[in-house]
Enzyme design. Structure first.
Site, PDB file in Angstrom:
ATOM      1  CB  SER A 217      -0.956  -0.045   1.198  1.00 55.56           C
ATOM      2  OG  SER A 217      -1.965   0.930   1.085  1.00 55.56           O
TER       3      SER A 217
ATOM      4  CG  HIS B 287      -6.198  -1.785   0.309  1.00 57.38           C
ATOM      5  ND1 HIS B 287      -5.603  -1.170  -0.779  1.00 57.38           N
ATOM      6  CD2 HIS B 287      -5.481  -1.407   1.395  1.00 57.38           C
ATOM      7  CE1 HIS B 287      -4.586  -0.446  -0.363  1.00 57.38           C
ATOM      8  NE2 HIS B 287      -4.473  -0.575   0.955  1.00 57.38           N
TER       9      HIS B 287
ATOM     10  CG  ASP C 117      -7.489  -1.720  -3.468  1.00 61.23           C
ATOM     11  OD1 ASP C 117      -8.110  -1.085  -2.599  1.00 61.23           O
ATOM     12  OD2 ASP C 117      -6.260  -1.904  -3.427  1.00 61.23           O
TER      13      ASP C 117
END
Length: 379
Positions: free
Chosen positions: A122, A288, A257
């Protein structure tokens, strides 16, 4: 539920003083098994926003990697660890690479024979790609890089995070709330130092923030003196650096996501089309950083994400191992040719030329088998 029954790897916490008075920390986990190549390889890992080595997904990945023969170094984002006070009026930001660079430098000094695998999750994906692209020397001793579920451009993502589809605005609100709590837990340090760019008024406005953009505008951009939110996002996004990464690069995203709008995936898709060292793996499902496998309610703790990172890395390591062996063999053959020709200088020159002429064909054959020319197949 897949993140409940997670392993608890045991490591050693390292503290690194920074030039501005901050103290970076990372946790070091030694390998628990032998690597398939027999080499010393260290994964340098950068977690997601406000995360650290104690987060469940990091624990699972580290434990799995250790058993596959990898040493793991996990950065704890500045200000993210509970019960660890800041030593300067600064926290982690979207694209500041200082702490990650300090960790990598420490690993290189401590283990001069180790090779590195760079992994970012991320926000950490943005940081590691920016780090590698900022300076060509940062790619020394790096075998490959893997980025999972990053958005590539914070400025482009700004408007998409206010949209309601896939619950994106709700996730934005929740992430902003967690970040606010983290910042406010360091209120006394942020206000108590003369060098701080944060004022009491800034922290008071933070209470009313309901989005990541408002948090960034009120607090985060000021840690490094950015004059506006746009400047902060533009200067700290890896989109301006990632094209300078020349090591094998795997970019993983998921179509569902909730934080990454499909429009943001133009960046990795274009990179993969233009750069031979880049693979863009886009899965249909995964959310995610979910990528769970197994039953719906009780999935396996070990995810497809964990396995594909290690499998891709193993392939690159095996490739590099074969390359080094072949190069040593080529040098030995070249020396043998020189010795065999003997005679005058002209004969030696001809012998050397003949040997070198054999190498391009071999390299072409090797390039066709490079592991980063084929995308990993999502489960």
């Amino acid at each position: 539920m897949g993140r409940i029954n997670t392993p608890t790897p045991r490591g050693v916490r390292k503290f690194l003083p920074m030039p501005d008075g901050a103290t970076a920390t990372f946790d070091l986990f030694e390998a628990l098994g032998d690597h398939s190549t027999g080499d010393d390889i260290t994964m340098v890992i950068c977690p997601g926003i406000g995360n650290h080595s104690e987060n469940y997904y990091i624990r699972t990945f580290v434990d799995y990697s250790q058993w596959q023969g990898y040493r793991c170094a996990v950065l704890n984002h500045l200000g993210a660890l509970p019960n660890v006070e800041l030593t300067s009026p600064r926290m982690f930001t979207y694209g500041c690479t200082w702490e990650f660079a300090a960790m990598v430098s420490n690993i290189k000094r401590t283990y001069p024979q180790t090779q590195l695998v760079v992994v970012g999750f991320s926000l950490g994906g943005n940081i590691v790609c920016k780090f590698l692209g900022e300076n060509r020397l940062n790619q020394d001793r790096v075998l490959c890089c893997i980025s999972v579920c990053q958005g590539y451009s914070a400025f482009s993502a700004k408007e998409t995070l206010l949209q309601w589809d896939q619950g994106r605005r709700i996730y934005n609100f929740l992430l902003a709330g967690n970040l606010k709590k983290l910042i406010l837990s360091h209120r006394s340090t942020l206000l108590g130092m003369n060098s701080s760019n944060i004022s009491n008024a800034d922290l008071n406005r933070l209470y009313a923030a309901t989005s990541l953009m408002q948090v960034d505008d009120n607090i985060m951009r000021k840690f490094h003196g950015h004059g506006s939110l746009r400047e902060y996002y533009e200067k700290e996004s890896c989109v301006h650096y990632i094209h300078k990464v020349t090591v094998p690069l795997l970019l993983v995203n998921s179509s569902d996501d909730p934080l990454i709008h499909p429009s943001l995936l133009t960046v990795p898709r274009t990179l993969a089309e233009k750069m031979p060292n880049v693979i863009f793996a886009l899965t249909q499902h995964g959310g995610h950083m979910g990528f769970f496998e197994g039953a719906v309610l009780f999935p396996e703790p070990l995810t497809w994400m964990d396995k594909v990172i290690v499998e891709y890395t193993d392939a690159v390591c095996q490739w590099e191992k074969k390359q080094s062996v072949r190069q040593r063999g080529s040098h030995q053959n070249a020396n043998s040719c020189l010795e065999a020709t003997g005679g005058n200088g002209e004969q030696q020159r001809r012998g050397r030329t003949h040997c070198l002429h054999m190498r391009p064909a071999n390299r072409a054959e090797e390039a066709s088998a490079a592991p980063w020319n084929e995308a990993p197949h999502p489960a």
